[in-house]
Write a protein that holds these residues in place. Structure first.
Motif, short mmCIF file in Angstrom:
data_model
loop_
_atom_site.label_atom_id
_atom_site.label_comp_id
_atom_site.label_asym_id
_atom_site.label_seq_id
_atom_site.Cartn_x
_atom_site.Cartn_y
_atom_site.Cartn_z
N UNK A 155 0.83 -1.21 0.00
CA UNK A 155 0.00 0.00 0.00
C UNK A 155 0.87 1.25 0.00
N UNK A 156 1.93 1.24 0.76
CA UNK A 156 2.82 2.41 0.82
C UNK A 156 3.42 2.70 -0.57
N UNK A 157 3.84 1.63 -1.27
CA UNK A 157 4.39 1.82 -2.62
C UNK A 157 3.35 2.43 -3.56
N UNK A 158 2.12 1.95 -3.46
CA UNK A 158 1.03 2.47 -4.30
C UNK A 158 0.83 3.96 -4.01
N UNK B 179 -4.41 11.97 -3.93
CA UNK B 179 -4.68 10.58 -3.55
C UNK B 179 -3.54 10.00 -2.73
N UNK B 180 -2.33 10.29 -3.14
CA UNK B 180 -1.16 9.79 -2.41
C UNK B 180 -1.10 10.33 -0.99
N UNK B 181 -1.38 11.61 -0.83
CA UNK B 181 -1.37 12.22 0.51
C UNK B 181 -2.43 11.61 1.41
N UNK B 182 -3.64 11.45 0.87
CA UNK B 182 -4.73 10.86 1.64
C UNK B 182 -4.40 9.42 1.99
N UNK C 123 -1.80 9.20 4.74
CA UNK C 123 -2.45 9.57 6.00
C UNK C 123 -3.27 8.40 6.55
N UNK C 124 -4.04 7.76 5.69
CA UNK C 124 -4.86 6.62 6.10
C UNK C 124 -3.99 5.44 6.53
N UNK C 125 -2.92 5.21 5.78
CA UNK C 125 -2.03 4.11 6.09
C UNK C 125 -1.37 4.30 7.45
N UNK C 126 -0.94 5.52 7.73
CA UNK C 126 -0.28 5.79 9.00
C UNK C 126 -1.27 5.72 10.16
N UNK D 242 -10.28 -0.32 -1.98
CA UNK D 242 -11.72 -0.21 -2.22
C UNK D 242 -12.45 0.14 -0.93
N UNK D 243 -12.06 -0.50 0.14
CA UNK D 243 -12.68 -0.21 1.45
C UNK D 243 -12.44 1.25 1.86
N UNK D 244 -11.20 1.71 1.66
CA UNK D 244 -10.88 3.10 2.02
C UNK D 244 -11.67 4.08 1.16
#
Length: 81
Positions: free
Chosen positions: A21-24, A32-35, A38-41, A77-79
């Motif tokens: 996910x981080x690579x994506x 999209x990358x910033x969001x 943020x969600x990943x962290x 998809x869930x996010x």
């Protein structure tokens, strides 16, 4: 399978999914990358991709880069929803 072995396997699978996910998210330098970062962290159980990964392994298939991307897509998809 002992609970310690299961815990180790789940932790390893979660790490692989988070790395994917981080690579994506890092590939997309825009909104999209910033969001996504943020969600990943923010953490999370990553239950959907973990179930996919465990099911994939239970069928005797090796979890590689492409299957990790597919598993991670369930989390994306869930996010998004």
């Amino acid at each position: 399978m002992t609970s310690e072995l299961l815990s180790t396997r789940l932790s390893s699978l979660t790490d692989l999914i988070n790395q994917t996910l981080r690579r994506v998210f890092e590939e997309d330098q825009g909104f999209f990358g910033e969001i996504g970062i943020y969600s990943l962290l923010g953490g999370g159980k990553r239950l959907r991709p973990i179930i996919f990964g465990l099911s994939y392994g239970a069928l005797g298939w090796e979890l590689g880069e492409e299957s990790l991307k597919l598993a991670s897509s369930f989390e994306l998809l869930h996010m998004a929803t």
